[in-house]
Design an enzyme around this catalytic site. Structure first.
Site, PDB file in Angstrom:
ATOM      1  N   SER A 131       0.857  -1.185   0.000  1.00 43.69           N
ATOM      2  CA  SER A 131       0.000   0.000   0.000  1.00 43.69           C
ATOM      3  C   SER A 131       0.889   1.229   0.000  1.00 43.69           C
ATOM      4  CB  SER A 131      -0.877   0.010   1.259  1.00 43.69           C
ATOM      5  OG  SER A 131      -1.485   1.269   1.460  1.00 43.69           O
ATOM      6  N   TYR A 144      -2.386   0.100  10.459  1.00 48.28           N
ATOM      7  CA  TYR A 144      -2.331  -0.385   9.079  1.00 48.28           C
ATOM      8  C   TYR A 144      -0.964  -0.105   8.468  1.00 48.28           C
ATOM      9  CZ  TYR A 144      -3.668  -1.021   4.166  1.00 48.28           C
ATOM     10  OH  TYR A 144      -3.740  -1.439   2.851  1.00 48.28           O
TER      11      TYR A 144
END
Length: 229
Positions: A131, A144
């Site tokens: 990501s 995250y």
């Protein structure tokens, strides 16, 4: 025809990659958290094989896979499944941290460990769909981003360790992509969701497939995919 094991094939980028590979006759091995989910995936991708194991409990994967047939040779292992929960450090409970790290970091490490013999046998390829948060951590994204920073470290270490065995390793860093996860993120951010504003999962799938299709004389180590205009 190659054999490819995909996590997260039920939706988003994982589904796009699975459909792309299935359309050209590749053998798919798809992870599922339970038998019901495995049946759904087999109906969606006829001819696919499934491996049942809950990525939220990586410590149980070895036991679960010990009762199932694994691929003898694996051309690619595609880590695409992931979870996200936003919140400031001052409010995120330890359960969120543990769940996020289990699914996004520890499970990929354990899956890779269990499947390395099959990958080495085929001189295969490991792809980690990371990501943009694996390159930069913003406020409310600590758990995250930490899981994705860890995933980047896993990939970099694995690449150096397995180069001599002919196993290639690629990390893909997509920006915001129009997936169910992105819809959830927008809800957590309190923003309206417009899928047309973000990357199409098919575009990320193209990056993944391009990496694994690259001729053997080269290795794409890192791909950053940003939203276009």
């Amino acid at each position: 025809m190659g054999a490819h094991l995909i996590t997260g094939a039920g939706s988003g980028i994982g589904a796009a990659v699975a459909e792309r590979l299935a359309s050209r006759g590749e053998q798919l091995w798809l992870t599922a958290r339970d038998a019901g989910r495995a049946k759904e995936l087999q109906q969606r991708f006829p001819g696919s094989r499934t491996l049942v194991g809950d990525l939220a409990e990586p410590e149980r994967l070895s036991w679960a896979f010990g009762h199932q047939e694994l691929p003898v040779e694996l051309d690619s292992l595609l880590h695409i499944a992931g979870v996200v929960e936003l919140g400031p450090v001052g409010e995120l409970p330890v359960k969120i941290w543990q769940h996020t790290l289990a699914v996004n970091t520890v499970a990929p490490a354990e899956l890779t460990r269990l499947l390395l013999p099959s990958l080495r046998a085929a001189r295969g390829h490991v792809v980690f769909v990371n990501s943009g948060a694996g390159l930069r951590a913003n406020g409310d994204w600590s758990a995250y981003a930490a899981s994705k920073f860890g995933l980047r470290a896993l990939a970099d270490s694995l690449r150096e360790e397995e180069h001599g065995n002919g196993v290639r390793v690629t990390t893909v860093y997509p920006g915001r992509t129009a997936t169910p996860m992105q819809q959830k993120v927008h809800a957590q951010e309190g923003r309206d969701y417009d899928p047309g504003a973000w990357i199409d999962p098919e575009s990320v799938a193209t990056a993944v497939v391009t990496a694994i299709d690259l001729p053997r004389d080269a290795e794409i180590t890192d791909i950053t995919v940003r939203p276009g205009r």
